[in-house]
Design a protein around this motif. Structure first.
Motif, PDB file in Angstrom:
ATOM      1  N   UNK A 104       1.107  12.635   3.966  1.00  0.00           N
ATOM      2  CA  UNK A 104       0.587  11.284   3.803  1.00  0.00           C
ATOM      3  C   UNK A 104      -0.717  11.208   3.040  1.00  0.00           C
ATOM      4  N   UNK A 105      -1.288  12.363   2.679  1.00  0.00           N
ATOM      5  CA  UNK A 105      -2.553  12.348   1.939  1.00  0.00           C
ATOM      6  C   UNK A 105      -2.343  12.154   0.439  1.00  0.00           C
ATOM      7  N   UNK A 106      -1.088  12.308  -0.021  1.00  0.00           N
ATOM      8  CA  UNK A 106      -0.795  12.132  -1.448  1.00  0.00           C
ATOM      9  C   UNK A 106      -1.108  13.347  -2.294  1.00  0.00           C
ATOM     10  N   UNK A 107      -1.301  14.495  -1.668  1.00  0.00           N
ATOM     11  CA  UNK A 107      -1.618  15.712  -2.424  1.00  0.00           C
ATOM     12  C   UNK A 107      -0.534  16.003  -3.467  1.00  0.00           C
ATOM     13  N   UNK A 118       9.897  -4.005  -1.428  1.00  0.00           N
ATOM     14  CA  UNK A 118       9.379  -2.884  -0.651  1.00  0.00           C
ATOM     15  C   UNK A 118       7.858  -2.948  -0.561  1.00  0.00           C
ATOM     16  N   UNK A 119       7.327  -2.368   0.503  1.00  0.00           N
ATOM     17  CA  UNK A 119       5.886  -2.391   0.752  1.00  0.00           C
ATOM     18  C   UNK A 119       5.408  -0.963   0.982  1.00  0.00           C
ATOM     19  N   UNK A 120       4.352  -0.565   0.306  1.00  0.00           N
ATOM     20  CA  UNK A 120       3.741   0.733   0.588  1.00  0.00           C
ATOM     21  C   UNK A 120       2.939   0.632   1.873  1.00  0.00           C
ATOM     22  N   UNK A 121       3.198   1.520   2.801  1.00  0.00           N
ATOM     23  CA  UNK A 121       2.508   1.478   4.095  1.00  0.00           C
ATOM     24  C   UNK A 121       0.995   1.548   3.875  1.00  0.00           C
ATOM     25  N   UNK A 122       0.217   0.782   4.633  1.00  0.00           N
ATOM     26  CA  UNK A 122      -1.238   0.795   4.445  1.00  0.00           C
ATOM     27  C   UNK A 122      -1.877   2.130   4.791  1.00  0.00           C
ATOM     28  N   UNK A 123      -1.243   2.894   5.677  1.00  0.00           N
ATOM     29  CA  UNK A 123      -1.748   4.216   6.035  1.00  0.00           C
ATOM     30  C   UNK A 123      -0.583   5.191   5.921  1.00  0.00           C
ATOM     31  N   UNK A 124      -0.558   5.986   4.860  1.00  0.00           N
ATOM     32  CA  UNK A 124       0.586   6.857   4.595  1.00  0.00           C
ATOM     33  C   UNK A 124       0.660   8.036   5.556  1.00  0.00           C
ATOM     34  N   UNK A 125      -0.470   8.448   6.125  1.00  0.00           N
ATOM     35  CA  UNK A 125      -0.437   9.528   7.116  1.00  0.00           C
ATOM     36  C   UNK A 125       0.291   9.043   8.364  1.00  0.00           C
ATOM     37  N   UNK A 148      10.635  -4.476   8.979  1.00  0.00           N
ATOM     38  CA  UNK A 148       9.893  -3.235   9.219  1.00  0.00           C
ATOM     39  C   UNK A 148      10.425  -2.096   8.352  1.00  0.00           C
ATOM     40  N   UNK A 149      11.726  -2.122   8.063  1.00  0.00           N
ATOM     41  CA  UNK A 149      12.337  -1.056   7.277  1.00  0.00           C
ATOM     42  C   UNK A 149      11.867  -1.104   5.822  1.00  0.00           C
ATOM     43  N   UNK A 150      11.356  -2.227   5.373  1.00  0.00           N
ATOM     44  CA  UNK A 150      10.908  -2.351   3.981  1.00  0.00           C
ATOM     45  C   UNK A 150       9.588  -1.620   3.715  1.00  0.00           C
ATOM     46  N   UNK A 151       8.908  -1.225   4.759  1.00  0.00           N
ATOM     47  CA  UNK A 151       7.646  -0.494   4.585  1.00  0.00           C
ATOM     48  C   UNK A 151       7.944   0.989   4.406  1.00  0.00           C
ATOM     49  N   UNK A 152       7.519   1.560   3.282  1.00  0.00           N
ATOM     50  CA  UNK A 152       7.855   2.947   2.941  1.00  0.00           C
ATOM     51  C   UNK A 152       6.596   3.794   2.803  1.00  0.00           C
ATOM     52  N   UNK A 153       6.791   5.115   2.889  1.00  0.00           N
ATOM     53  CA  UNK A 153       5.660   6.043   2.741  1.00  0.00           C
ATOM     54  C   UNK A 153       5.737   6.830   1.441  1.00  0.00           C
ATOM     55  N   UNK A 154       6.544   6.377   0.482  1.00  0.00           N
ATOM     56  CA  UNK A 154       6.676   7.081  -0.791  1.00  0.00           C
ATOM     57  C   UNK A 154       5.319   7.137  -1.497  1.00  0.00           C
ATOM     58  N   UNK A 155       4.924   8.336  -1.923  1.00  0.00           N
ATOM     59  CA  UNK A 155       3.605   8.560  -2.500  1.00  0.00           C
ATOM     60  C   UNK A 155       2.694   9.315  -1.557  1.00  0.00           C
ATOM     61  N   UNK A 156       3.109   9.437  -0.297  1.00  0.00           N
ATOM     62  CA  UNK A 156       2.303  10.181   0.665  1.00  0.00           C
ATOM     63  C   UNK A 156       2.459  11.679   0.528  1.00  0.00           C
ATOM     64  N   UNK A 157       3.516  12.124  -0.128  1.00  0.00           N
ATOM     65  CA  UNK A 157       3.921  13.534  -0.298  1.00  0.00           C
ATOM     66  C   UNK A 157       3.990  14.238   1.057  1.00  0.00           C
ATOM     67  N   UNK A 158       3.298  15.360   1.223  1.00  0.00           N
ATOM     68  CA  UNK A 158       3.593  16.255   2.346  1.00  0.00           C
ATOM     69  C   UNK A 158       3.288  15.661   3.717  1.00  0.00           C
TER      70      UNK A 158
END
Length: 455
Positions: A221-224, A246-253, A209-219
């Motif tokens: 999770x919208x990626x603004x 590592x895995x990018x979370x499917x929903x960054x928000x 579970x720890x391998x899932x990251x939100x990098x790229x979501x910025x503020x």
């Protein structure tokens, strides 16, 4: 505010130092976190350069600075307290400033010449504390988990070695601290090995579970303020740098506000702590005495036990592991409350989550290593005493139930207790079984496993 001339950090870090004098330590002592931050900034620079968001000269300098930091340089410049307000912004800015100033030197400029390369505009481009900080926490946790798994495996192997060594040592098992039925000391120590193996498996599950990251979501999770391809590309670069899948979370928000993976990990650490503490309780009981306690096993003597009682030796290694377990259990409550306190699109309390997780992971690792090296590997058994306890125990009457019935077995137990005679002699004197039959029923193999005579 004046920044010290020899500092690589800047004004944001200095203000955080003034605002948060909490623990008396700094994030610079948390090597895994600093290495994780540097890896993220390196991956971000490479991704943003490929996407045309920063120039190649700035990218090269940032990457070079990050690699120095990942190699151990400048950790003393990470000066902010690990417990801080602001959801980790002070930590992120400390990293941005140190990397920017070192990159400026690499480019041939003076520290602080931010018109050439800026902490926010270059090092932090396309990022927010809200995706950098939790990702760094997860990278730090993955590194710490790998070390804990090694120390747990070594401890498990030590218990397993003792299980083999004590495989032929018959003893009385106990329930509610009362004599129950016979077992071997090897079975007892083999159980401790299995308990650790089960928790190693649970820890591996939590690390997934720890391998899932939100990098790229910025503020939030919208990626603004990031490139549309940035999230996928930075994850690819970061995975290569840290050698993790590592895995990018499917929903960054969702991933930006949810601390569930940290709660899950902490719960597993609490489970490990509880079971380790139980094992240490057993070791202290089994070695109690030596003359007026259980005295079944001998723990290696490590230090004088008293400033007034000559010759007293205490079970200091199990005691210290017990205390580590108490701390981990408390840290789990802290993490639980911090995760629950999140509001809307961000959890502002991830700094205390990190601080608590970091101590739980590092202290459990040290505790397992200490227990293995300074205790378990040198435990010895008091074989003669254990055998004598079995021979005079009333508990072996349980093995006679299928052969003489519960009622007669109860009468034998009562007589043995009141008279002080042993079960073996009472059964023979009453003529309830022949000597040959009794010897078969009460042999060590029959007493410690299902009976083949009943098949």
């Amino acid at each position: 505010m004046p920044v010290p001339e020899n500092a690589y950090y800047g004004i944001h870090s200095l203000r955080a130092m003034e605002n948060f004098p909490i623990t008396g330590t700094s994030i610079g002592t948390c090597r895994d976190l600093i290495v994780g931050l540097a890896a993220i900034k390196e991956a971000a620079a490479e991704a943003n350069c490929e996407l045309g968001c920063i120039d190649a000269v700035s990218k090269d300098a940032i990457v070079a600075a990050c690699r120095e930091i990942r190699g151990g340089a400048l950790h003393d410049q990470f000066v902010v307290d690990p417990i801080q307000g602001g959801a980790g912004t002070s930590t992120n800015m400390n990293a941005n400033e140190v990397i920017a100033n070192r990159a400026l030197e690499i480019m041939g400029f003076e520290r602080g010449e931010y018109v050439r390369l800026h902490p926010n505009e270059h090092v932090n481009f396309g990022q927010s504390t809200n995706d950098v900080y939790p990702t760094a926490l997860k990278l730090a946790a993955l590194s710490a988990i790998s070390r804990l798994l090694v120390s747990m495996a070594n401890l498990r192997l030590a218990f397993d070695a003792k299980a083999q060594e004590f495989a032929d040592v018959l003893k009385m098992g106990r329930t509610q601290l009362q004599d129950a039925v016979p077992m071997t000391l090897g079975q007892e120590f083999g159980t401790y090995a299995l308990m650790l193996a089960e928790d190693e498996a649970r820890l591996l599950e939590a690390s997934g579970l720890i391998r899932e990251i939100n990098l790229g979501g910025t503020a939030i999770g919208t990626g603004i303020a990031s490139h549309p391809r940035y999230a996928a590309l930075v994850r690819e670069r970061l995975s290569a740098i840290v050698d993790q899948d590592l895995i990018t979370a499917p929903n960054l928000i969702e991933a930006t506000q949810d601390c569930g993976a940290f709660v899950q990990l902490s719960g597993v650490l609490k489970r490990i702590a509880v079971k380790l503490s139980k094992v240490c309780n057993d070791l202290r009981l089994l070695s109690s005495g030596p003359r007026s306690g259980f005295n079944e096993i001998n723990l290696p003597p490590r230090q004088a036990g008293s400033s007034i009682m000559p010759g007293k030796i205490n079970p200091v290694i199990p005691e210290v592991v017990n205390q580590i377990a108490f701390e981990v259990i408390g840290n789990d409550m802290t993490i639980t409350m911090a995760a629950e306190a999140g509001q809307l699109q961000l959890n502002a309390f991830e700094p205390i989550i990190f601080y608590s997780l970091e101590r739980s992971l590092s202290h459990l690792t040290a505790g397992c290593e200490t227990l293995e090296r300074h205790c378990v590997r040198d435990i010895t058994a008091n074989r003669d005493l254990l055998r004598a306890q079995v021979e005079r125990s009333i508990g072996i009457v349980t093995a006679l139930n299928p052969h003489i019935g519960y009622q007669f077995a109860t009468e034998v137990a009562v007589e043995a207790h009141s008279s002080g005679l042993n079960v073996y002699d009472i059964v023979l004197s009453r003529g309830l079984m022949t000597r040959e039959h009794l010897d078969l029923v009460l042999c060590p193999a029959a007493l410690t496993q299902p009976s083949s005579m009943l098949s």
